[in-house]
Design an enzyme around this catalytic site. Structure first.
Site, mmCIF file in Angstrom:
data_model
loop_
_atom_site.group_PDB
_atom_site.id
_atom_site.type_symbol
_atom_site.label_atom_id
_atom_site.label_comp_id
_atom_site.label_asym_id
_atom_site.label_seq_id
_atom_site.Cartn_x
_atom_site.Cartn_y
_atom_site.Cartn_z
ATOM 1 N N HIS A 104 0.825 -1.202 0.000
ATOM 2 C CA HIS A 104 0.000 0.000 0.000
ATOM 3 C C HIS A 104 0.858 1.249 0.000
ATOM 4 O O HIS A 104 2.001 1.232 0.434
ATOM 5 C CB HIS A 104 -0.982 0.019 1.171
ATOM 6 C CG HIS A 104 -0.347 -0.008 2.529
ATOM 7 N ND1 HIS A 104 0.204 -1.147 3.077
ATOM 8 C CD2 HIS A 104 -0.205 0.959 3.463
ATOM 9 C CE1 HIS A 104 0.663 -0.873 4.288
ATOM 10 N NE2 HIS A 104 0.428 0.411 4.543
ATOM 11 N N HIS B 209 0.769 5.472 1.029
ATOM 12 C CA HIS B 209 0.142 6.533 1.811
ATOM 13 C C HIS B 209 0.273 7.831 1.028
ATOM 14 O O HIS B 209 1.363 8.151 0.538
ATOM 15 C CB HIS B 209 0.865 6.737 3.150
ATOM 16 C CG HIS B 209 0.810 5.559 4.056
ATOM 17 N ND1 HIS B 209 -0.037 5.502 5.131
ATOM 18 C CD2 HIS B 209 1.511 4.398 4.059
ATOM 19 C CE1 HIS B 209 0.138 4.356 5.764
ATOM 20 N NE2 HIS B 209 1.073 3.661 5.129
#
Length: 145
Positions: free
Chosen positions: A107, A109
């Site tokens: 992932h 951010h």
């Protein structure tokens, strides 16, 4: 957790992808899902994850997953910028617990930044209000090109 190991299909992002956990959804296509971080470090802290991954981190990820993932990151980051008008945008990605990774699913951010406003520690302010996150998600989503 180290950089090596077995993917946990019960991690929170896998649960979000299966609809077993709620999220304030920003954007979704065939390859990526973007949603608001429930422990935001800045107003508008957004996450982008691959939908079809069993890797624990970026280093393990298949290149065919990475290409649409990074395009999704760019698309969402542009929308964050358009919606919130920050002075800058930080895009980060962690690999391994020592590096700061807390969810072992690849992932990114996206953190909007404003001059003179400090970035908080992840989870230091506690969990954000889901209704506030949904409002922010709507503002960002409206700017997706």
């Amino acid at each position: 957790m180290s950089l090596d190991g077995t993917y946990d299909p019960d991690n929170i992002f896998a649960k979000i992808l299966r609809g077993e956990a709620p999220c304030a959804r920003v954007f979704e296509d065939d390859h990526v899902l973007s949603f608001m971080d429930v422990f935001p470090q800045t107003k508008g802290h957004t996450l982008v994850i691959p939908k079809h991954s069993t890797a624990r981190n970026l280093l393990e990820e298949d290149p065919q997953i990475l290409s649409p993932l990074i395009l999704g990151v760019q698309r969402v980051a542009r929308a964050v910028r358009a919606a919130l008008e920050p002075d800058g945008v930080v895009i980060t990605q962690f690999n391994g617990a020592v590096a700061g990774q807390t969810v072992f699913h690849p992932h990114f951010h996206i953190l909007p930044r404003w001059e003179g406003v400090a970035v908080g520690r992840h989870a230091a302010g506690g969990m954000a209000d889901l209704n506030e996150l949904k409002d922010l998600a709507g503002k960002i989503s409206a700017k997706i090109a």
